[in-house]
Design a protein around this motif. Structure first.
Motif, PDB file in Angstrom:
ATOM      1  N   PRO A 156       0.830  -1.219   0.000  1.00  0.00           N
ATOM      2  CA  PRO A 156       0.000   0.000   0.000  1.00  0.00           C
ATOM      3  C   PRO A 156       0.851   1.250   0.000  1.00  0.00           C
ATOM      4  CG  PRO A 156      -0.029  -1.039   2.167  1.00  0.00           C
ATOM      5  CD  PRO A 156       0.680  -1.986   1.251  1.00  0.00           C
ATOM      6  N   ARG A 157       0.283   2.303  -0.577  1.00  0.00           N
ATOM      7  CA  ARG A 157       0.991   3.577  -0.597  1.00  0.00           C
ATOM      8  C   ARG A 157       1.022   4.193   0.796  1.00  0.00           C
ATOM      9  NH1 ARG A 157      -1.556   7.433  -4.919  1.00  0.00           N
ATOM     10  NH2 ARG A 157      -3.388   6.891  -3.675  1.00  0.00           N
ATOM     11  N   ALA A 158       2.093   4.868   1.071  1.00  0.00           N
ATOM     12  CA  ALA A 158       2.236   5.530   2.374  1.00  0.00           C
ATOM     13  C   ALA A 158       1.585   6.906   2.301  1.00  0.00           C
ATOM     14  CB  ALA A 158       3.709   5.660   2.742  1.00  0.00           C
ATOM     15  N   ALA A 159       0.580   7.111   3.114  1.00  0.00           N
ATOM     16  CA  ALA A 159      -0.118   8.397   3.118  1.00  0.00           C
ATOM     17  C   ALA A 159       0.760   9.473   3.742  1.00  0.00           C
ATOM     18  CB  ALA A 159      -1.429   8.273   3.896  1.00  0.00           C
ATOM     19  N   ARG A 160       0.598  10.688   3.270  1.00  0.00           N
ATOM     20  CA  ARG A 160       1.358  11.818   3.811  1.00  0.00           C
ATOM     21  C   ARG A 160       0.620  12.358   5.040  1.00  0.00           C
ATOM     22  NH1 ARG A 160       2.075  16.381  -0.041  1.00  0.00           N
ATOM     23  NH2 ARG A 160       3.892  16.908   1.238  1.00  0.00           N
ATOM     24  N   MET A 161       0.978  11.830   6.174  1.00  0.00           N
ATOM     25  CA  MET A 161       0.364  12.268   7.418  1.00  0.00           C
ATOM     26  C   MET A 161       1.331  12.044   8.563  1.00  0.00           C
ATOM     27  SD  MET A 161      -2.385   9.215   8.096  1.00  0.00           S
ATOM     28  CE  MET A 161      -1.875   7.529   8.386  1.00  0.00           C
ATOM     29  N   LEU A 162       1.039  12.684   9.693  1.00  0.00           N
ATOM     30  CA  LEU A 162       1.873  12.598  10.883  1.00  0.00           C
ATOM     31  C   LEU A 162       1.034  12.032  12.024  1.00  0.00           C
ATOM     32  CD1 LEU A 162       3.774  16.027  10.773  1.00  0.00           C
ATOM     33  CD2 LEU A 162       4.570  13.815   9.948  1.00  0.00           C
ATOM     34  N   LEU A 163       1.359  10.815  12.463  1.00  0.00           N
ATOM     35  CA  LEU A 163       0.670  10.198  13.596  1.00  0.00           C
ATOM     36  C   LEU A 163       1.337  10.660  14.879  1.00  0.00           C
ATOM     37  CD1 LEU A 163       0.257   6.568  12.196  1.00  0.00           C
ATOM     38  CD2 LEU A 163      -1.507   8.306  12.406  1.00  0.00           C
ATOM     39  N   LEU A 164       0.920  11.810  15.363  1.00  0.00           N
ATOM     40  CA  LEU A 164       1.541  12.377  16.558  1.00  0.00           C
ATOM     41  C   LEU A 164       1.247  11.558  17.804  1.00  0.00           C
ATOM     42  CD1 LEU A 164       0.898  16.192  15.947  1.00  0.00           C
ATOM     43  CD2 LEU A 164       2.920  14.839  15.378  1.00  0.00           C
ATOM     44  N   SER A 165       0.265  10.655  17.743  1.00  0.00           N
ATOM     45  CA  SER A 165      -0.040   9.831  18.908  1.00  0.00           C
ATOM     46  C   SER A 165       1.103   8.888  19.258  1.00  0.00           C
ATOM     47  CB  SER A 165      -1.310   9.013  18.651  1.00  0.00           C
ATOM     48  OG  SER A 165      -1.146   8.186  17.505  1.00  0.00           O
ATOM     49  N   ALA A 166       2.017   8.660  18.311  1.00  0.00           N
ATOM     50  CA  ALA A 166       3.172   7.804  18.588  1.00  0.00           C
ATOM     51  C   ALA A 166       4.313   8.572  19.232  1.00  0.00           C
ATOM     52  CB  ALA A 166       3.659   7.145  17.293  1.00  0.00           C
ATOM     53  N   CYS A 167       4.142   9.873  19.456  1.00  0.00           N
ATOM     54  CA  CYS A 167       5.215  10.705  19.987  1.00  0.00           C
ATOM     55  C   CYS A 167       4.960  11.045  21.458  1.00  0.00           C
ATOM     56  CB  CYS A 167       5.337  12.004  19.172  1.00  0.00           C
ATOM     57  SG  CYS A 167       5.564  11.737  17.410  1.00  0.00           S
ATOM     58  N   ASP A 168       5.950  11.648  22.067  1.00  0.00           N
ATOM     59  CA  ASP A 168       5.821  12.148  23.422  1.00  0.00           C
ATOM     60  C   ASP A 168       6.079  13.648  23.421  1.00  0.00           C
ATOM     61  OD1 ASP A 168       8.539  12.323  23.039  1.00  0.00           O
ATOM     62  OD2 ASP A 168       9.032  10.662  24.379  1.00  0.00           O
ATOM     63  N   GLY A 169       6.292  14.200  24.602  1.00  0.00           N
ATOM     64  CA  GLY A 169       6.454  15.644  24.725  1.00  0.00           C
ATOM     65  C   GLY A 169       7.687  16.202  24.073  1.00  0.00           C
ATOM     66  N   GLN A 170       8.631  15.357  23.660  1.00  0.00           N
ATOM     67  CA  GLN A 170       9.816  15.866  22.991  1.00  0.00           C
ATOM     68  C   GLN A 170       9.576  16.172  21.520  1.00  0.00           C
ATOM     69  OE1 GLN A 170      13.469  13.784  23.755  1.00  0.00           O
ATOM     70  NE2 GLN A 170      12.752  12.999  25.723  1.00  0.00           N
TER      71      GLN A 170
END
Length: 531
Positions: free
Chosen positions: A195-209
């Motif tokens: 599948p094609r990789a959508a241009r988006m940012l899953l910020l839920s995988a990040c922390d406060g940094q």
């Protein structure tokens, strides 16, 4: 800030999502104000870095062995894999790095691993479905026998409740592959490309940094999203990253006391849209003990029909009111007009493509590009219209349940409905309805009000008379009792012609109204109880 919502007695936590828009940003270090276009450009640079790593991960692990390992939920040592996709990929040793010379922090890599892990996990069900269809390949793919249907359903996990259209569409896909290659595919990974990789940012995988979100102190309907964005498309060092503060106006559907979570950022042209996840308390829904219910039925011209009924302690069921109908004739007419326009544009674009062939300098290339742009515009208009119609119909149905003090909604499950035998016009109109979207919206809005939603199998729902439960005789019209059809149904035990009219109903539209005027005795199938 605590990410746990405080619940009262009789409440349950519910996580939902609302759409937001990033209109501007402020670079915290320099005080530079970023317009919507510049902000979209910087978010796009970050999304390109993530999507590049996602595409690399998918290309490397798009095979049956790796997908089965990820779906098994255990690593090589037998330990349970974490629920977060990026953590599971790291446990398995599936790493990725940006292009040479590009410097990103570890949270950017997390987002890439999270997006790739979700895509690989979702591929496992498609792989099992394709494998089951291949193992039970029918003699005639266009027409399975009852025995072949039973075999393929037994081979598919949960196949007994799987819509037939899902199995049939997968069969058509395999048939198309066999027509081109001259053989059947080995599995879904040969049948489908990664599948094609959508241009988006899953910020839920990040922390406060990498990103933070907080509500406004003075206005609870405003929030501030802070995140690190690159200042160039190929950041060479950490100095090429800067903190950007983006104010967000929360939609009115987000309660003031809801807990906000880091959103997902998506690019839509020159705009940055944010899928805002939030958690709040809602009344608990009960699976049993219902005494007031709302039945919702589908129709063609009348999109929805609803009627409420109450179950008494002695087992009697009485109707509440005369029922109601949700009519959207104007919206449906516009929907069908846009569908016909889209079909005309697709036909014209296909003809241009046949004339152009491989000639990139053909004189029709410009017109073909204009048609492609117009097709996208019409598709967007159809999507927006369907979305608005789905929300409006769902809101109406839930409002009917709230007004009747119903605690459960019974909704006919027509996900697998395939129109046929009703003429070219009606077949197309039935196939273009938005039943699936409406059902999803009803579940969402009903959960907000603490109302349970039960989907009813459609089999035999239009077979019996709503007054006496006698099997109906379906006919083409009420004045043609001998012509077979599907639009009208006559009750054979209705009043005879000696001075009284025959009981006639229209399945899918008038049934709830007929049911709302009757009073039935105790259920013949069991003792008095609760729904």
């Amino acid at each position: 800030m605590s990410r746990k919502v405080s619940l009262g007695e009789g409440e349950a936590a519910r996580t939902a999502c609302a759409r937001g828009l990033l209109c501007k940003g402020l670079v915290e270090k320099t005080g530079e104000l970023l317009s919507a276009a510049v902000l979209a450009q910087r978010v796009g640079w970050a999304a390109d870095l993530v999507s590049g790593m996602v595409a690399e991960l998918l290309a490397e692990h798009w095979n049956a062995v790796d997908v089965d390992v990820l779906a098994s939920g255990e690593d090589a040592g037998g330990r349970k894999l974490p629920s977060n996709a990026w953590m599971a990929l790291r446990r398995l040793g599936w790493t990725v790095a940006p292009a040479e010379g590009v410097r990103v922090n570890d949270r950017i890599v997390r987002m890439a691993q999270e997006q790739a892990g979700r895509a690989l996990r979702s591929a496992h069900w498609r792989a099992e479905l394709t494998s089951a269809v291949l193992r039970t390949w029918p003699c005639d793919p266009g027409r399975r026998t009852p025995g072949e249907w039973d075999r393929v359903r037994e081979a598919v996990p949960g196949g007994r409740h799987l819509p037939s259209s899902v199995i049939r569409s997968r069969t058509w896909q395999i048939t198309a592959f066999a027509g081109k290659q001259g053989r059947l595919p080995a599995d879904v990974f040969e049948l489908e490309a990664p599948p094609r990789a959508a241009r988006m940012l899953l910020l839920s995988a990040c922390d406060g940094q990498q990103a933070t979100i907080e509500r406004g102190e003075g206005d609870p309907q405003r929030a501030l999203l802070r995140l690190q964005l690159p200042t160039r498309p190929d950041p060479r060092s950490y100095r090429d990253w800067s903190w950007v503060a983006c104010p967000i106006t929360l939609p009115p559907t987000v309660p003031p006391g809801a807990v906000l979570h880091l959103p997902t950022l998506r690019l839509a042209g020159t705009k940055v849209r944010a899928d805002l996840a939030y958690t709040h308390g809602v009344p608990k829904t009960s699976g049993t003990g219902h005494t007031v219910a709302l039945g919702v039925d589908w129709g063609l011209n009348t999109l929805l029909s609803a009627g409420a009924a109450q179950l008494h302690d002695d087992g009697h069921i009485t109707a509440l009111g005369r029922g109601a109908q949700f009519r959207a004739a104007g919206v449906l007419a516009k929907q069908h007009r846009l569908r016909r326009l889209s079909e005309h544009l697709h036909t014209k674009a296909d003809q241009y493509q046949r004339l152009i062939g491989a000639d990139t300098q053909h004189e029709l290339s410009g017109r073909h590009q204009v048609l492609q742009h117009e097709i996208r515009c019409v598709s967007d208009r159809r999507s927006n219209l369907n979305d608005a119609l789905a929300w409006s119909a769902a809101r109406w149905a839930v409002d009917q349940a709230v007004a009747a003090h119903a605690t459960v909604i019974y909704l006919e499950d027509l996900r697998s409905m395939e129109a046929g035998g009703m003429g070219r016009t009606h077949n197309t109109r039935m196939s273009q309805t938005v039943r699936g979207q409406i059902a999803d919206r009803i579940r969402h809005l009903a959960a907000e009000a603490g109302i349970a939603v039960v989907t009813v199998p459609p089999r035999n729902t239009s077979r019996h008379c709503p007054r006496c439960l006698t099997p109906l005789r379906h006919r083409k019209a009420p004045d043609r009792p001998t012509a077979p059809g599907w639009k009208w149904a006559l009750c054979p035990t209705g009043p005879d012609a000696a001075g009284r009219a025959t009981a006639t109903t229209a399945p899918g539209s008038a049934s709830p109204h007929a049911a709302s005027r009757i009073r039935t005795g105790p259920s013949p199938t069991g003792p008095p109880g609760r729904w």
